[in-house]
Design a protein around this motif. Structure first.
Motif, PDB file in Angstrom:
ATOM      1  N   HIS A  75      43.142  39.370  40.203  1.00 40.71           N
ATOM      2  CA  HIS A  75      42.095  38.575  40.851  1.00 40.71           C
ATOM      3  C   HIS A  75      42.654  37.220  41.273  1.00 40.71           C
ATOM      4  CE1 HIS A  75      38.640  41.041  38.845  1.00 40.71           C
ATOM      5  NE2 HIS A  75      38.955  41.499  40.020  1.00 40.71           N
ATOM      6  N   GLY A 114      44.417  37.294  44.378  1.00 41.65           N
ATOM      7  CA  GLY A 114      43.588  37.545  45.564  1.00 41.65           C
ATOM      8  C   GLY A 114      43.196  38.995  45.762  1.00 41.65           C
ATOM      9  N   PHE A 115      43.555  39.878  44.817  1.00 43.05           N
ATOM     10  CA  PHE A 115      43.135  41.285  44.934  1.00 43.05           C
ATOM     11  C   PHE A 115      41.623  41.376  44.694  1.00 43.05           C
ATOM     12  CE2 PHE A 115      47.621  41.896  44.390  1.00 43.05           C
ATOM     13  CZ  PHE A 115      47.923  43.156  44.925  1.00 43.05           C
ATOM     14  N   GLN A 116      40.944  42.183  45.520  1.00 45.36           N
ATOM     15  CA  GLN A 116      39.511  42.448  45.336  1.00 45.36           C
ATOM     16  C   GLN A 116      39.327  43.648  44.406  1.00 45.36           C
ATOM     17  OE1 GLN A 116      37.230  40.300  46.944  1.00 45.36           O
ATOM     18  NE2 GLN A 116      39.206  39.277  47.256  1.00 45.36           N
ATOM     19  N   ASP A 117      38.149  43.759  43.799  1.00 50.28           N
ATOM     20  CA  ASP A 117      37.886  44.868  42.863  1.00 50.28           C
ATOM     21  C   ASP A 117      38.165  46.235  43.497  1.00 50.28           C
ATOM     22  OD1 ASP A 117      37.064  43.074  40.945  1.00 50.28           O
ATOM     23  OD2 ASP A 117      34.946  43.191  41.510  1.00 50.28           O
ATOM     24  N   GLU A 118      37.847  46.363  44.789  1.00 52.14           N
ATOM     25  CA  GLU A 118      38.011  47.652  45.495  1.00 52.14           C
ATOM     26  C   GLU A 118      39.482  48.002  45.698  1.00 52.14           C
ATOM     27  OE1 GLU A 118      36.113  45.139  46.460  1.00 52.14           O
ATOM     28  OE2 GLU A 118      34.124  45.996  46.068  1.00 52.14           O
ATOM     29  N   GLN A 119      40.371  47.031  45.526  1.00 54.63           N
ATOM     30  CA  GLN A 119      41.811  47.281  45.727  1.00 54.63           C
ATOM     31  C   GLN A 119      42.515  47.654  44.420  1.00 54.63           C
ATOM     32  OE1 GLN A 119      42.181  43.251  47.775  1.00 54.63           O
ATOM     33  NE2 GLN A 119      43.920  44.338  48.667  1.00 54.63           N
ATOM     34  N   ALA A 163      35.983  48.206  40.948  1.00 50.01           N
ATOM     35  CA  ALA A 163      34.626  47.949  41.450  1.00 50.01           C
ATOM     36  C   ALA A 163      33.627  48.850  40.734  1.00 50.01           C
ATOM     37  CB  ALA A 163      34.584  48.192  42.957  1.00 50.01           C
TER      38      ALA A 163
END
Ligand SMILES: Cc1cc2nc3c(=O)[nH]c(=O)nc-3n(C[C@H](O)[C@H](O)[C@H](O)COP(=O)(O)OP(=O)(O)OC[C@H]3O[C@@H](n4cnc5c(N)ncnc54)[C@H](O)[C@@H]3O)c2cc1C
Ligand code: FES
Length: 274
Positions: free
Chosen positions: A221, A224-229, A265
């Motif tokens: 996080h 910069g990684f999003q939950d969906e990644q 996610a």
């Protein structure tokens, strides 16, 4: 799976490799079905392995679906069944039923950069994805593998990891420094932060001890990684493997059928009982 889901097929142990010695020993077993190819699988799926009179355990299939003729499993000595596996010799007959569970959506990741983050025995469930990505190298962007163990002796797939270099960036780590170790000293999440993989067009795939996962997610996080990644795979205790016994539930989900692979996610919405 087809036919009687409770009925194991027979397989022969054709190779045994000692990955890690000691109290938390890990051995890799190559199994060949006695009758034909047995079954095909996808990256991230598992199988129930059994030894007659000792019981059965859910184990991740650690070989790539692109490899035919055998299936490979890396088993850590934990208790009754896994210890019995560690006592086997080449030629032994075991039971195998499967495949179980969902899989990593590898085909959706074509063109993406893949960042793998593994710790301890957690390299085994993500190894088929790494092998598939390296075999189909032109389908993916950069491939980066972070992997760590407590000490150099705890690094599994050591020679295979070395062979990945060139096709993938490989960053190894050990928790505490030892003479002769020339790579990163410290925990896997710290190595991740030091190398700072970019989240742009990237997917992160992680598996390892729950404490490692917690900090890997936090650091992804921060990068910069999003939950969906972010994808991981869950090892809740299992008995039937087919959604009947209720042993593996995570909130409303039976991990054996809905998982074990989850995007962060989806997983963050479930109770943290893993
Ligand atoms: C989806 C999935 C994939 C798995 N993949 C692998 C793998 O690739 N390699 C591998 O070595 N193990 C894997 N496991 C864990 C493995 O199933 C257990 O370690 C094994 O069933 C223990 O059986 P046992 O009879 O040897 O131990 P038992 O005698 O039943 O128990 C010994 C100890 O192990 C603990 N234990 C039992 N089951 C689990 C579990 N599922 N997770 C954590 N601790 C457990 C018990 O609480 C106890 O402390 C996986 C589990 C699941 C659910
Ligand atoms: S292991 Fe029986 S319901 Fe999942």
């Amino acid at each position: 799976m087809e036919g009687n889901s409770y009925l194991p097929q027979l397989a022969r142990v054709v190779d045994i490799h000692e990955e890690v010695p000691g109290e938390r020993a890990i051995k890799t077993f190559r199994l060949e079905f006695i009758d034909g190819d047995g079954f095909s699988h996808k990256c991230g799926q598992c199988a129930m392995l059994s030894i007659f009179g000792r019981g059965e355990s859910m184990i991740s299939i650690a070989s790539s679906p692109l490899v035919h003729g055998y299936k490979q499993f890396s088993i850590m000595r934990a208790g009754r069944v896994t210890s019995a596996f560690h006592e086997l010799a080449v030629g032994a007959l075991v039971g195998i039923r499967g495949p179980f569970g969902n899989s990593f959506p590898v085909n959706d990741w074509h063109g993406k950069h893949l960042v793998f983050i593994g710790g301890g025995c957690g390299l085994a469930p993500i190894w088929p994805v790494i092998q598939t990505a390296v075999t189909k190298r032109e389908d993916f962007g950069d491939i980066t593998v972070f992997y760590g163990g407590r000490s150099p002796r705890d690094i599994m797939y050591r020679s295979e990891l070395e062979k990945l270099r060139g096709a993938a960036e490989v960053y190894l780590s050990v928790d505490s420094p030892e003479d002769g170790w020339e790579e990163f000293c410290g925990f896997v999440p710290a190595n991740l932060m030091e190398k700072e993989p970019s989240p742009e067009d990237a997917i992160a795939i992680t598996c390892g001890p729950p404490a490692m996962i917690k900090f890997v997610i936090k650091n992804l996080h921060a990068l910069g990684f999003q939950d969906e990644q972010i994808y991981t795979t869950v090892e809740n205790k299992m008995k039937c493997g087919i959604g009947k016994c209720g042993r593996c539930n995570l909130g409303k989900d039976y991990v054996c059928t809905k998982g074990p692979v989850y995007s962060w996610a989806d997983l963050k919405e479930l109770p943290q009982e893993y």
